[in-house]
Motif scaffolding. Sequence first.
Motif, mmCIF file in Angstrom:
data_model
loop_
_atom_site.group_PDB
_atom_site.id
_atom_site.type_symbol
_atom_site.label_atom_id
_atom_site.label_comp_id
_atom_site.label_asym_id
_atom_site.label_seq_id
_atom_site.Cartn_x
_atom_site.Cartn_y
_atom_site.Cartn_z
ATOM 1 N N ASP A 104 -5.774 -2.003 -5.078
ATOM 2 C CA ASP A 104 -5.086 -2.417 -3.848
ATOM 3 C C ASP A 104 -5.975 -3.377 -3.073
ATOM 4 O O ASP A 104 -6.923 -2.963 -2.418
ATOM 5 C CB ASP A 104 -4.753 -1.179 -3.006
ATOM 6 C CG ASP A 104 -3.744 -1.485 -1.898
ATOM 7 O OD1 ASP A 104 -3.298 -2.644 -1.809
ATOM 8 O OD2 ASP A 104 -3.416 -0.560 -1.139
ATOM 9 N N GLU A 105 -5.684 -4.666 -3.176
ATOM 10 C CA GLU A 105 -6.450 -5.720 -2.490
ATOM 11 C C GLU A 105 -7.964 -5.547 -2.683
ATOM 12 O O GLU A 105 -8.708 -5.499 -1.702
ATOM 13 C CB GLU A 105 -6.120 -5.731 -0.991
ATOM 14 C CG GLU A 105 -4.625 -5.728 -0.742
ATOM 15 C CD GLU A 105 -4.160 -6.830 0.173
ATOM 16 O OE1 GLU A 105 -4.933 -7.766 0.450
ATOM 17 O OE2 GLU A 105 -3.007 -6.758 0.593
ATOM 18 N N GLN B 265 -7.456 0.359 -0.829
ATOM 19 C CA GLN B 265 -7.698 -0.822 -0.004
ATOM 20 C C GLN B 265 -8.830 -0.570 0.996
ATOM 21 O O GLN B 265 -9.675 -1.424 1.221
ATOM 22 C CB GLN B 265 -6.392 -1.172 0.733
ATOM 23 C CG GLN B 265 -6.498 -2.385 1.618
ATOM 24 C CD GLN B 265 -5.138 -2.819 2.172
ATOM 25 O OE1 GLN B 265 -4.120 -2.161 1.977
ATOM 26 N NE2 GLN B 265 -5.128 -3.927 2.873
ATOM 27 N N THR C 266 0.831 -1.205 0.000
ATOM 28 C CA THR C 266 0.000 0.000 0.000
ATOM 29 C C THR C 266 0.868 1.260 0.000
ATOM 30 O O THR C 266 0.524 2.259 -0.633
ATOM 31 C CB THR C 266 -0.967 -0.026 1.209
ATOM 32 O OG1 THR C 266 -1.831 -1.153 1.051
ATOM 33 C CG2 THR C 266 -1.824 1.239 1.282
HETATM 34 MG MG LIG Z 1 -2.012 -2.894 2.029
#
Ligand SMILES: [Mg+2]
Length: 313
Positions: A159-160, A84, A44
């Motif tokens: 991000d994820e 995220q 991140t």
């Molecule tokens: Mg992360």
Amino acid sequence: MTEAIRVERLHKRYAAVHALRGVDFAVARGEFFGLLGPNGAGKTTLIGILAGLVRPTAGRAAVMGHDVRRQWRAARRSLGLVPQELVYDPFFTVREILWLQSGYFGHGRENRAWIEELLEVLDLADKADANLQELSGGMKRRVLIAQALVHRPPVVVLDEPTAGVDVELRQALWRFTRRLHAEGHTIVLTTHYLEEAEALCERIAILDHGSLRALDTKAGLLARHPWRCLCLELEPPDAALPEAVARLVTERDGGRVRLRLHRLHDQIGAVLESLRAAGVRVRDLHTEEPGLEEVFLELIHEGAPAQAAEAQA
Ligand SMILES: [Mg+2]
Ligand SMILES: Nc1ncnc2c1ncn2[C@@H]1O[C@H](COP(=O)(O)OP(=O)(O)O)[C@@H](O)[C@H]1O
């Protein structure tokens, strides 16, 4: 210039934490790139630097040839970030949020058709006039994706995106990112689900404790670890194994035994011969390839002793 992203000797320190320790890599235009690593690896942070949200301590990063610090605006325009965390402003409707984001990037009415198309494609049309706080977690995530795409960025960073989402939405996200990729977008996907990286990404970078452990195609990563698993079913199930075989065992459940062989062709004959000599009967056998997960764990473990030594020093 054929690079979508370039990162050079990138460092980030947050007070006591050295989150990135000199990371270098490039992502080609049109590539589907995976950034893999355990929690806390620095994924991140790296993405935050690309999106201009985190200031690097040292090193350089560029998006579509624009330096993220000296040409912040151009770099930011080139990138769509699906964050995220589910961050949202509860007082706006879905359509309002998209219009605000569009205006932020300098678009006007000409962007209307695209916004309506995003609402349609992401199955948000029914909820377009609902306030964000009324939406489920899955729907909020769809809104974040629409927000990331509203200014038609060539590079899309997720991000994820599938952490904690249900199977149905996960499948929908996969279909949608595949479509973006097919339409020419460069995709960077961070995940800690190995099967996800395995299914989608052309190249995979493995980040751990702020350093790149590997960067290769999936086939390349697997080929670095040329061992195979030999799975046997033995009779009797409680047979005592000769020492030469016992030391290769990675798992045993009664008569079912899994061995790790580094040189399958050289070793398989010796294993069978040694079992026969010990009076153990082989009822069945097959071999299995190692998965990305086994390779990943091995890479992360290789890195661990060095990190521990450094932490002690
Ligand atoms: Mg992360
Ligand atoms: N704003 C921050 N302040 C202090 N430490 C941070 C901050 N953001 C991240 N970290 C630390 O930096 C490391 C990398 O975090 P992060 O980039 O979120 O990793 P990942 O996304 O791979 O889980 C972790 O040790 C995390 O605790």
